[in-house]
Scaffold this motif. Structure first.
Motif, PDB file in Angstrom:
ATOM      1  N   LEU A 189      83.003  -9.480  19.145  1.00 53.16           N
ATOM      2  CA  LEU A 189      84.228 -10.168  18.734  1.00 53.16           C
ATOM      3  C   LEU A 189      84.290 -11.536  19.383  1.00 53.16           C
ATOM      4  CD1 LEU A 189      86.692  -7.176  19.133  1.00 53.16           C
ATOM      5  CD2 LEU A 189      86.173  -8.341  16.978  1.00 53.16           C
ATOM      6  N   PRO A 190      84.883 -12.526  18.678  1.00 56.17           N
ATOM      7  CA  PRO A 190      85.040 -13.843  19.308  1.00 56.17           C
ATOM      8  C   PRO A 190      86.050 -13.781  20.441  1.00 56.17           C
ATOM      9  CG  PRO A 190      86.173 -13.762  17.190  1.00 56.17           C
ATOM     10  CD  PRO A 190      85.407 -12.491  17.305  1.00 56.17           C
ATOM     11  N   GLU A 191      86.018 -14.780  21.312  1.00 60.85           N
ATOM     12  CA  GLU A 191      86.965 -14.880  22.420  1.00 60.85           C
ATOM     13  C   GLU A 191      88.075 -15.863  22.080  1.00 60.85           C
ATOM     14  OE1 GLU A 191      84.936 -15.807  25.977  1.00 60.85           O
ATOM     15  OE2 GLU A 191      83.791 -13.916  26.039  1.00 60.85           O
ATOM     16  N   ASN A 192      89.204 -15.700  22.752  1.00 59.95           N
ATOM     17  CA  ASN A 192      90.356 -16.598  22.582  1.00 59.95           C
ATOM     18  C   ASN A 192      90.729 -16.743  21.105  1.00 59.95           C
ATOM     19  OD1 ASN A 192      90.554 -17.104  25.371  1.00 59.95           O
ATOM     20  ND2 ASN A 192      88.938 -18.653  25.217  1.00 59.95           N
ATOM     21  N   GLY A 246      96.958 -15.310  13.789  1.00 62.76           N
ATOM     22  CA  GLY A 246      96.938 -15.717  12.399  1.00 62.76           C
ATOM     23  C   GLY A 246      95.555 -15.981  11.847  1.00 62.76           C
ATOM     24  N   THR A 247      94.528 -15.905  12.683  1.00 63.44           N
ATOM     25  CA  THR A 247      93.153 -16.140  12.248  1.00 63.44           C
ATOM     26  C   THR A 247      92.550 -14.835  11.736  1.00 63.44           C
ATOM     27  OG1 THR A 247      92.908 -17.857  13.914  1.00 63.44           O
ATOM     28  CG2 THR A 247      90.879 -16.976  12.958  1.00 63.44           C
ATOM     29  N   ARG A 248      91.823 -14.934  10.625  1.00 66.48           N
ATOM     30  CA  ARG A 248      91.148 -13.748  10.110  1.00 66.48           C
ATOM     31  C   ARG A 248      89.939 -13.429  11.000  1.00 66.48           C
ATOM     32  NH1 ARG A 248      91.821 -11.872   4.823  1.00 66.48           N
ATOM     33  NH2 ARG A 248      93.606 -12.811   3.759  1.00 66.48           N
ATOM     34  N   VAL A 249      89.853 -12.176  11.402  1.00 63.79           N
ATOM     35  CA  VAL A 249      88.751 -11.720  12.258  1.00 63.79           C
ATOM     36  C   VAL A 249      88.040 -10.582  11.526  1.00 63.79           C
ATOM     37  CG1 VAL A 249      88.078 -10.734  14.461  1.00 63.79           C
ATOM     38  CG2 VAL A 249      89.981 -12.344  14.353  1.00 63.79           C
ATOM     39  N   THR A 250      86.710 -10.711  11.419  1.00 62.26           N
ATOM     40  CA  THR A 250      85.912  -9.665  10.775  1.00 62.26           C
ATOM     41  C   THR A 250      85.074  -8.948  11.822  1.00 62.26           C
ATOM     42  OG1 THR A 250      85.807 -10.919   8.715  1.00 62.26           O
ATOM     43  CG2 THR A 250      84.155  -9.188   9.037  1.00 62.26           C
ATOM     44  N   VAL A 251      85.081  -7.634  11.783  1.00 63.78           N
ATOM     45  CA  VAL A 251      84.313  -6.834  12.724  1.00 63.78           C
ATOM     46  C   VAL A 251      83.656  -5.693  11.954  1.00 63.78           C
ATOM     47  CG1 VAL A 251      86.272  -5.385  13.338  1.00 63.78           C
ATOM     48  CG2 VAL A 251      84.356  -5.582  14.927  1.00 63.78           C
ATOM     49  N   LYS A 252      82.480  -5.296  12.423  1.00 66.61           N
ATOM     50  CA  LYS A 252      81.695  -4.263  11.754  1.00 66.61           C
ATOM     51  C   LYS A 252      81.486  -3.090  12.706  1.00 66.61           C
ATOM     52  CE  LYS A 252      78.050  -5.580   9.474  1.00 66.61           C
ATOM     53  NZ  LYS A 252      76.674  -6.077   9.187  1.00 66.61           N
ATOM     54  N   ILE A 307      93.065 -12.276  22.559  1.00 72.55           N
ATOM     55  CA  ILE A 307      93.982 -12.985  21.664  1.00 72.55           C
ATOM     56  C   ILE A 307      94.936 -13.824  22.499  1.00 72.55           C
ATOM     57  CG2 ILE A 307      95.737 -12.713  19.867  1.00 72.55           C
ATOM     58  CD1 ILE A 307      94.541  -9.960  19.275  1.00 72.55           C
ATOM     59  N   ARG A 308      95.104 -15.044  22.089  1.00 72.44           N
ATOM     60  CA  ARG A 308      96.085 -15.904  22.751  1.00 72.44           C
ATOM     61  C   ARG A 308      97.487 -15.411  22.410  1.00 72.44           C
ATOM     62  NH1 ARG A 308      93.929 -22.173  22.232  1.00 72.44           N
ATOM     63  NH2 ARG A 308      91.914 -21.822  23.287  1.00 72.44           N
ATOM     64  N   ARG A 309      98.246 -15.089  23.425  1.00 72.40           N
ATOM     65  CA  ARG A 309      99.572 -14.516  23.218  1.00 72.40           C
ATOM     66  C   ARG A 309     100.567 -15.589  22.789  1.00 72.40           C
ATOM     67  NH1 ARG A 309      99.065  -9.382  22.121  1.00 72.40           N
ATOM     68  NH2 ARG A 309      97.957  -8.211  23.729  1.00 72.40           N
ATOM     69  N   GLN A 310     101.507 -15.181  21.854  1.00 69.59           N
ATOM     70  CA  GLN A 310     102.583 -16.072  21.454  1.00 69.59           C
ATOM     71  C   GLN A 310     103.621 -16.108  22.569  1.00 69.59           C
ATOM     72  OE1 GLN A 310     102.606 -17.938  18.985  1.00 69.59           O
ATOM     73  NE2 GLN A 310     101.635 -17.055  17.177  1.00 69.59           N
ATOM     74  N   THR A 311     104.121 -17.294  22.862  1.00 75.10           N
ATOM     75  CA  THR A 311     105.151 -17.435  23.900  1.00 75.10           C
ATOM     76  C   THR A 311     106.505 -17.793  23.322  1.00 75.10           C
ATOM     77  OG1 THR A 311     104.510 -19.745  24.203  1.00 75.10           O
ATOM     78  CG2 THR A 311     103.452 -18.114  25.621  1.00 75.10           C
ATOM     79  N   THR A 312     106.572 -18.090  22.007  1.00 69.96           N
ATOM     80  CA  THR A 312     107.858 -18.415  21.358  1.00 69.96           C
ATOM     81  C   THR A 312     108.093 -17.460  20.207  1.00 69.96           C
ATOM     82  OG1 THR A 312     106.786 -19.990  19.884  1.00 69.96           O
ATOM     83  CG2 THR A 312     107.632 -20.846  21.966  1.00 69.96           C
ATOM     84  N   HIS A 313     109.358 -17.323  19.837  1.00 66.98           N
ATOM     85  CA  HIS A 313     109.716 -16.442  18.734  1.00 66.98           C
ATOM     86  C   HIS A 313     109.311 -17.063  17.408  1.00 66.98           C
ATOM     87  CE1 HIS A 313     111.769 -13.836  21.445  1.00 66.98           C
ATOM     88  NE2 HIS A 313     112.637 -14.785  21.805  1.00 66.98           N
ATOM     89  N   VAL A 314     108.944 -16.229  16.455  1.00 76.15           N
ATOM     90  CA  VAL A 314     108.629 -16.702  15.115  1.00 76.15           C
ATOM     91  C   VAL A 314     109.595 -16.051  14.133  1.00 76.15           C
ATOM     92  CG1 VAL A 314     106.210 -17.011  15.673  1.00 76.15           C
ATOM     93  CG2 VAL A 314     106.950 -14.842  14.723  1.00 76.15           C
TER      94      VAL A 314
END
Length: 705
Positions: free
Chosen positions: A592-595, A599-605, A679-686
């Motif tokens: 898996l990629p780091e950081n 919202g980014t699509r991540v593909t894993v097998k 995963i970079r954590r969100q610090t603000t509300h969405v």
């Protein structure tokens, strides 16, 4: 009456042969006072103890006391034969029992003047321990009967060994202790040592006046302090030959305790200087075979607890333990014990002892171990051979011989043979022999025997040859295939005949004993295979693939393929298969990629191997997926790979920082693999809003949203 300095002093047997202590003389020792006073009409206990390091008694609690005479053994005390005790001691003596298991003390009741001057001695287990083991009659105690107990004579006592050995160039501690019941010293820690001479008091050690010490001892002596408040031990550093034969003694608080209170100069110790150290003793326990645990002990005797010798051991690896023990009267034994594992047939153990003063002595001892030949095998186990077609068999001998290979021979000569050796681990090897076997029809039913010879012994293995005529039919079957118990296994199989369009064939899978693992007529199938096997291939297309479900641990085979057509049965070359049981494979997950940005699509097998292609494993994930695909790929050799590709979109608000891939095999067994999500954590509300993602995908916004 004897001098007070000689009362209650332990008898020490000193054996000196060219400056070397004789270890055999230390095997047994009995201790009792040389003289002991008792009060007429009262009782007396003669303290006695014994020690042994070899030749143990069969009954250590069997103690007999004798009167010392030039000839004979008059009984003083014998619990088994009390009537045979001589008259003056009869019914007056008994063993004085203590908690110590090596106690031999004697109790005498109603002491009278007839006992005065009698020399008595103890013999341990006299029925089994003879005088060749130890001369018990050499250690005696003389009874002195007092009409009036002289308390002043017993008021003071100093103890030290009469003689003590030390190593030239090293250090020496002369153990010393004192006791008093009256006339106490004003300063019990004030101890001065003197050289024994006929006149005068030459100083050997005086902490208050070190410059007044005679030259040969000046700056070489000090009091050896211990926890005991009544200790008067002396330390001598850098012992040299000028100290040999010197008699020294201790005086407690000489400014206040005079010779009228106690004659300190009557209790002396003679210094004996040895020119060279004794060699260490090496003892080896166990380790008779390679791979066995072994215990090696290296010990040395010394008289300098101030700086015990250092011990270095070579030739065996393992954990160390150091033990110090007091043997007797200033003689100490330091032992290094090492526990390890024998890794070779021959070990050379080297022990090096370094005494104070950098004096080193070394000893070596060899240990011969037998290597272990664990087992012998022949592969393949199923000896199906075809006339005039070469087939290779391998004889493997598993052993722990580092230097010696077993000799491997076959009972068939004049055939091509090659040999070799493989290393399994530090302690395991395989010696093997390959034979290229050419069968004739006369070999059918005979044994192919492999013999491994080693150190006068041998191991054998054999297979029974099953010689087949050279058929024109050939099957393509994997000789060995793995299977997961409780799951299924698909055995791929194909065949060829002269007539490619042969039809109406009945497929048979036969066990070693001739029963049917599969038959087109279910009635003919063995009971333990009924309902568990089915044909997946089409025999008209020359496909004989078979499935076995609910695999049992004893379904090992071999299973051999045959066909029938009408009343004819056809056998095939290379038609048998073994099933090898295994545990479920752990899924393999791609990196898996780091950081990862939310919202980014991540593909894993995630992939897993198996041999149950008719019921492949199901792969599941612990994360909601935006897209998922599953594929099944044939890897060859009956092995399939099931692959699950997923795409997911992290939000940054996941509760767990991991992704788990779980493979559920046919039959219910599972295996999983876990990877960490960075995963970079969100610090603000969405703001929550609908997305176009798959309905299977769930978004996890903050709770306040």
């Amino acid at each position: 009456m004897g001098k007070a300095g000689n009362m209650m002093r332990p008898l020490v047997v000193h054996l000196l042969l060219q400056g070397v202590l004789l270890y055999d003389a230390l095997a047994w020792e009995v201790r009792m006072p040389e003289q002991i006073h008792g009060l007429q009409g009262s009782c007396l206990v003669i303290p006695c103890s014994f020690y042994y390091s070899s030749n143990p008694p069969k009954n250590p609690r069997r103690v007999v006391w004798y009167q010392w005479v030039s000839r004979g053994y008059p009984l003083v005390c014998d619990p088994l034969y009390p009537n045979d005790v001589i008259e003056k001691f009869r019914w007056k003596t008994a063993l004085y029992v203590s908690r110590s298991s090596r106690n031999c003390s004697l109790l005498i009741k109603n002491l009278d003047l007839s006992h005065h001057g009698e020399k008595v001695y103890a013999w341990i287990d006299p029925e089994n321990v003879g005088s060749r083991t130890y001369k018990f009659y050499d250690v005696t105690s003389t009874i002195l009967v007092d009409g009036v107990l002289l308390y002043d004579a017993l008021a003071w006592e100093v103890r030290m060994p009469e003689q003590i050995h030390g190593l030239q160039g090293s250090c020496l501690v002369i153990p010393c202790s004192f006791y008093y019941s009256s006339n106490p010293p004003k300063n019990p820690r004030r101890v001065v040592w003197y050289q024994w001479v006929s006149r005068g008091y030459p100083l050997v050690c005086d902490p208050l006046y070190p410059n007044d010490v005679i030259e040969k001892f000046r700056w070489k002596t000090a009091l050896y302090v211990s926890r005991s408040s009544r200790n008067c031990s002396l330390l001598i550093k850098n012992l040299d030959l000028s100290h040999h034969g010197e008699k020294v003694y201790a005086w407690i608080d000489p400014e206040n305790v005079g010779s009228r209170t106690y004659k300190f100069y009557d209790v002396t110790s003679t210094i004996l200087v040895d020119a060279s150290p004794q060699k260490p003793i090496i003892s080896i326990y166990g380790g008779d075979r390679t791979g066995d645990t072994i215990t090696v002990e290296c010990s040395t005797l010394h008289t300098c607890p101030y700086s015990r010798p250092s011990i270095t051991l070579y030739g065996i690896e393992g954990s160390n333990q150091i033990r110090d023990e007091s043997i007797k009267d200033g003689l100490w034994k330091t032992t290094l014990t090492r526990n390890g594992v024998v890794k070779a047939e021959r070990l050379t153990i080297t022990c090096s002892i370094t005494h104070y003063g950098d004096i080193t002595v070394t000893a070596t001892k060899d240990k011969i171990a037998e290597c272990v030949h664990e087992k012998i095998t022949i592969e393949p186990e199923l000896a199906d051979v075809t006339v005039s077609i070469a087939k290779e068999f391998t004889c493997s001998v598993y052993h722990s011989c580092q230097n010696k290979n077993p000799t491997i021979t076959w009972n068939y000569k004049n055939m091509e043979v090659t040999e070799g050796r493989k290393t399994l681990s530090d302690l395991k090897w395989i010696s093997y022999s390959n034979i290229v076997f050419l069968a004739t029809k006369e070999d059918h039913g005979k044994k192919l025997i492999c013999t491994a010879t080693f150190s006068g012994a041998y191991l054998t293995a054999f297979v029974v040859l099953h010689v087949q005529p050279r058929f024109q039919y050939v099957a393509d079957v994997i000789p060995k295939i793995t299977a997961l118990p409780r799951s299924c296994v698909v055995i791929p199989c194909s065949f060829k005949t002269e007539d490619e369009y042969l039809t109406r064939l009945r497929v048979l899978w036969v066990t070693r004993k001739g029963g049917y693992m599969f038959h087109t007529n279910p009635v003919d199938v063995l009971d333990n295979f009924k309902g568990r096997t089915r044909l997946l291939g089409n025999p008209n297309e020359q496909n004989c693939t078979v499935e076995m479900d609910n695999v049992q641990t004893n379904d090992n085979g071999p299973f051999c393929f045959q066909v029938e057509r009408e009343n004819e049965r056809y056998s095939f070359n290379n038609s048998c298969v073994f099933i090898i049981m295994r545990a479920p494979d752990k899924p393999v997950m791609s990196s898996l990629p780091e950081n990862i940005e939310p919202g980014t699509r991540v593909t894993v097998k995630c992939s897993v191997s198996h041999t149950c292609s008719s019921h492949p494993p199901e792969i599941t994930w612990n994360v909601p997926t935006a897209q998922k695909t599953t594929s099944h790929n044939h890897m060859g050799g009956g092995v399939w790979e099931t692959v699950s590709d997923v795409t997911f979109i992290p939000t940054g608000y996941e509760e767990k920082d991991e992704i788990v891939c779980t493979a559920t095999y046919w039959g219910g067994k599972t295996q999983e693999n876990t990877a960490l999500l960075s995963i970079r954590r969100q610090t603000t509300h969405v703001r929550c809003q609908e997305t176009n993602l798959s309905p299977n995908f769930m978004c996890h916004p903050p709770k306040s949203c």
